[in-house]
Structure formats: structure tokens, C-alpha cells
Design a protein around this motif. Structure first.
Motif, PDB file in Angstrom:
ATOM      1  N   PHE A  30      56.538  28.145  73.174  1.00 56.71           N
ATOM      2  CA  PHE A  30      57.046  28.409  74.523  1.00 56.71           C
ATOM      3  C   PHE A  30      57.397  27.116  75.247  1.00 56.71           C
ATOM      4  N   SER A  31      56.523  26.128  75.171  1.00 57.75           N
ATOM      5  CA  SER A  31      56.795  24.878  75.885  1.00 57.75           C
ATOM      6  C   SER A  31      57.977  24.142  75.284  1.00 57.75           C
ATOM      7  N   GLY A  32      58.095  24.130  73.977  1.00 61.42           N
ATOM      8  CA  GLY A  32      59.221  23.451  73.336  1.00 61.42           C
ATOM      9  C   GLY A  32      60.543  24.137  73.617  1.00 61.42           C
ATOM     10  N   TYR A  33      60.592  25.446  73.378  1.00 62.24           N
ATOM     11  CA  TYR A  33      61.831  26.190  73.620  1.00 62.24           C
ATOM     12  C   TYR A  33      62.191  26.193  75.094  1.00 62.24           C
ATOM     13  N   GLY A  34      61.196  26.374  75.943  1.00 63.83           N
ATOM     14  CA  GLY A  34      61.457  26.375  77.386  1.00 63.83           C
ATOM     15  C   GLY A  34      62.022  25.053  77.862  1.00 63.83           C
ATOM     16  N   HIS A  35      61.524  23.965  77.283  1.00 61.44           N
ATOM     17  CA  HIS A  35      61.998  22.641  77.671  1.00 61.44           C
ATOM     18  C   HIS A  35      63.471  22.472  77.306  1.00 61.44           C
ATOM     19  N   ILE A  37      65.737  24.886  76.569  1.00 67.86           N
ATOM     20  CA  ILE A  37      66.582  25.864  77.257  1.00 67.86           C
ATOM     21  C   ILE A  37      66.828  25.431  78.697  1.00 67.86           C
ATOM     22  N   SER A  38      65.813  24.897  79.359  1.00 63.44           N
ATOM     23  CA  SER A  38      65.995  24.457  80.739  1.00 63.44           C
ATOM     24  C   SER A  38      67.030  23.332  80.821  1.00 63.44           C
ATOM     25  N   PHE A  39      67.030  22.435  79.851  1.00 60.60           N
ATOM     26  CA  PHE A  39      68.048  21.384  79.833  1.00 60.60           C
ATOM     27  C   PHE A  39      69.436  21.969  79.600  1.00 60.60           C
ATOM     28  N   VAL A  43      72.532  21.347  82.203  1.00 54.59           N
ATOM     29  CA  VAL A  43      73.784  20.743  81.736  1.00 54.59           C
ATOM     30  C   VAL A  43      74.922  21.750  81.797  1.00 54.59           C
ATOM     31  N   GLY A  44      74.676  22.982  81.400  1.00 52.34           N
ATOM     32  CA  GLY A  44      75.721  24.011  81.433  1.00 52.34           C
ATOM     33  C   GLY A  44      76.210  24.304  82.834  1.00 52.34           C
ATOM     34  N   ALA A  45      75.302  24.425  83.774  1.00 50.22           N
ATOM     35  CA  ALA A  45      75.693  24.688  85.158  1.00 50.22           C
ATOM     36  C   ALA A  45      76.471  23.507  85.732  1.00 50.22           C
ATOM     37  N   SER A  46      76.010  22.318  85.446  1.00 50.78           N
ATOM     38  CA  SER A  46      76.704  21.120  85.921  1.00 50.78           C
ATOM     39  C   SER A  46      78.095  21.020  85.308  1.00 50.78           C
ATOM     40  N   LEU A  47      78.195  21.291  84.026  1.00 55.19           N
ATOM     41  CA  LEU A  47      79.479  21.241  83.339  1.00 55.19           C
ATOM     42  C   LEU A  47      80.434  22.300  83.883  1.00 55.19           C
ATOM     43  N   THR A  48      79.920  23.472  84.201  1.00 56.68           N
ATOM     44  CA  THR A  48      80.741  24.537  84.774  1.00 56.68           C
ATOM     45  C   THR A  48      81.365  24.102  86.091  1.00 56.68           C
ATOM     46  N   VAL A  49      80.549  23.522  86.964  1.00 56.88           N
ATOM     47  CA  VAL A  49      81.059  23.053  88.256  1.00 56.88           C
ATOM     48  C   VAL A  49      82.063  21.918  88.045  1.00 56.88           C
ATOM     49  N   ASP A  50      81.743  20.977  87.163  1.00 58.35           N
ATOM     50  CA  ASP A  50      82.643  19.850  86.913  1.00 58.35           C
ATOM     51  C   ASP A  50      83.982  20.304  86.352  1.00 58.35           C
ATOM     52  N   LEU A  51      83.974  21.225  85.408  1.00 55.81           N
ATOM     53  CA  LEU A  51      85.227  21.732  84.845  1.00 55.81           C
ATOM     54  C   LEU A  51      86.034  22.511  85.874  1.00 55.81           C
ATOM     55  N   HIS A  52      85.328  23.209  86.753  1.00 57.65           N
ATOM     56  CA  HIS A  52      86.012  23.936  87.828  1.00 57.65           C
ATOM     57  C   HIS A  52      86.720  22.949  88.759  1.00 57.65           C
ATOM     58  N   TRP A  73      70.035  27.861  90.231  1.00 64.14           N
ATOM     59  CA  TRP A  73      69.756  27.894  88.800  1.00 64.14           C
ATOM     60  C   TRP A  73      69.457  26.493  88.281  1.00 64.14           C
ATOM     61  N   MET A  74      70.222  25.525  88.747  1.00 67.28           N
ATOM     62  CA  MET A  74      70.016  24.145  88.307  1.00 67.28           C
ATOM     63  C   MET A  74      68.655  23.624  88.748  1.00 67.28           C
ATOM     64  N   TRP A  75      68.283  23.876  89.997  1.00 70.46           N
ATOM     65  CA  TRP A  75      66.987  23.403  90.493  1.00 70.46           C
ATOM     66  C   TRP A  75      65.840  24.101  89.783  1.00 70.46           C
ATOM     67  N   GLY A  76      65.978  25.415  89.555  1.00 66.27           N
ATOM     68  CA  GLY A  76      64.944  26.153  88.836  1.00 66.27           C
ATOM     69  C   GLY A  76      64.778  25.646  87.407  1.00 66.27           C
ATOM     70  N   ALA A  77      65.905  25.381  86.756  1.00 65.37           N
ATOM     71  CA  ALA A  77      65.849  24.866  85.384  1.00 65.37           C
ATOM     72  C   ALA A  77      65.277  23.456  85.360  1.00 65.37           C
ATOM     73  N   LEU A  78      65.594  22.645  86.350  1.00 67.49           N
ATOM     74  CA  LEU A  78      65.024  21.297  86.412  1.00 67.49           C
ATOM     75  C   LEU A  78      63.510  21.363  86.612  1.00 67.49           C
ATOM     76  N   ALA A  79      63.058  22.271  87.473  1.00 71.54           N
ATOM     77  CA  ALA A  79      61.612  22.443  87.674  1.00 71.54           C
ATOM     78  C   ALA A  79      60.945  22.894  86.379  1.00 71.54           C
ATOM     79  N   MET A  80      61.606  23.810  85.661  1.00 74.71           N
ATOM     80  CA  MET A  80      61.062  24.267  84.385  1.00 74.71           C
ATOM     81  C   MET A  80      61.036  23.125  83.372  1.00 74.71           C
ATOM     82  N   ALA A  81      62.054  22.279  83.385  1.00 73.53           N
ATOM     83  CA  ALA A  81      62.096  21.135  82.468  1.00 73.53           C
ATOM     84  C   ALA A  81      60.946  20.170  82.755  1.00 73.53           C
ATOM     85  N   ILE A  82      60.638  19.971  84.011  1.00 74.81           N
ATOM     86  CA  ILE A  82      59.536  19.072  84.372  1.00 74.81           C
ATOM     87  C   ILE A  82      58.200  19.660  83.929  1.00 74.81           C
ATOM     88  N   ILE A  83      57.982  20.932  84.220  1.00 75.12           N
ATOM     89  CA  ILE A  83      56.712  21.574  83.865  1.00 75.12           C
ATOM     90  C   ILE A  83      56.527  21.623  82.353  1.00 75.12           C
TER      91      ILE A  83
END
Length: 122
Positions: A30-35, A37-39, A43-52, A73-83
Motif C-alpha cells: 500500500f505504501s509503495g503503490y500509494g507513493h 500513484i500519488s506522484f 504530474v498528470g494534473a500538472s501536465l494537463t493544465v500545462d498542455l491546456h 487533486w494535486m494537493w491531495g496527491a501531494l499530501a498522500m505522497a508525503i505521508i
């Protein structure tokens, strides 16, 4: 390694998180996959905005609307990446704390969080 960093790595390596990871394959997975997936979400959300912004869009939404929808979504994923990163780091903290790759990744995360924060303000 500075004494305070050695003390922190000793504390992490002897803590309950390390015990849980070493004794539970599911928690370790869980910790490995969650880490990772959160990244991917960050990256996906950031790339979506940048491409737009660059004009690669298929919907008539503004970049601001898209960013406002994706930032939570980005902030939630970043928090999950930290945890999950702390969980993932705990069993071998002393190895991570001497790795230049770890500090490069940590610096990139801090820079990314700062960039997200600044982008959200505007």
C-alpha cells in the motif's frame, strides 16, 4: 551524517511504522503503490493544465477553470505522497539520508509544491 539526522533515522527505523511495514506485506505494498500513484496524479494534473495552456485542449474550458478543478487533486496527491513517502522511507532511513538522489527528489517536491502554491494564487 549529522548527529540530529542520525538520531532521526534511528527513531524512524525503530518505530512502529517500520515494524508495520516489515511485518505486513499488504501495508508495504500500500505504501509503495500509494507513493507512486500519488506522484502520477500530481504530474498528470500538472501536465494537463500545462498542455491546456499550450493549446492542446479538446474542451472549451479556460485554463483557470481547469486548474481550479485539478488543484484540489494535486494537493491531495501531494499530501498522500508525503505521508506514504515517510512510511516508505522509515525502514531504511539511514540509507536514504546519505543518498543524493533522495535530496534531489526532496528538493524537486519542495519546488513543485511552491510552484503549485504560487500558481494557485494567480
Amino acid at each position: 551524517m549529522p548527529p540530529w539526522l542520525q538520531a532521526l533515522s534511528d527513531w524512524l527505523e525503530s518505530g512502529f511504522i517500520t515494524h508495520a511495514i516489515l511485518n505486513s506485506e499488504a501495508f508495504s505494498d500500500f505504501s509503495g503503490y500509494g507513493h507512486y500513484i500519488s506522484f502520477f496524479v500530481v504530474v498528470g494534473a500538472s501536465l494537463t493544465v500545462d498542455l491546456h495552456i499550450l493549446g492542446f485542449n479538446s474542451r472549451p474550458h479556460s485554463a483557470r477553470d481547469l486548474a481550479q478543478w485539478l488543484f484540489p487533486w494535486m494537493w491531495g496527491a501531494l499530501a498522500m505522497a508525503i505521508i506514504t513517502g515517510i512510511i516508505y522511507l522509515a525502514p531504511s532511513a539511514s540509507a536514504f539520508f546519505v543518498s543524493s538522489y533522495f535530496y534531489s527528489k526532496l528538493g524537486a517536491m519542495i519546488l513543485g509544491a511552491f510552484t503549485m502554491f504560487r500558481s494557485e494564487e494567480h
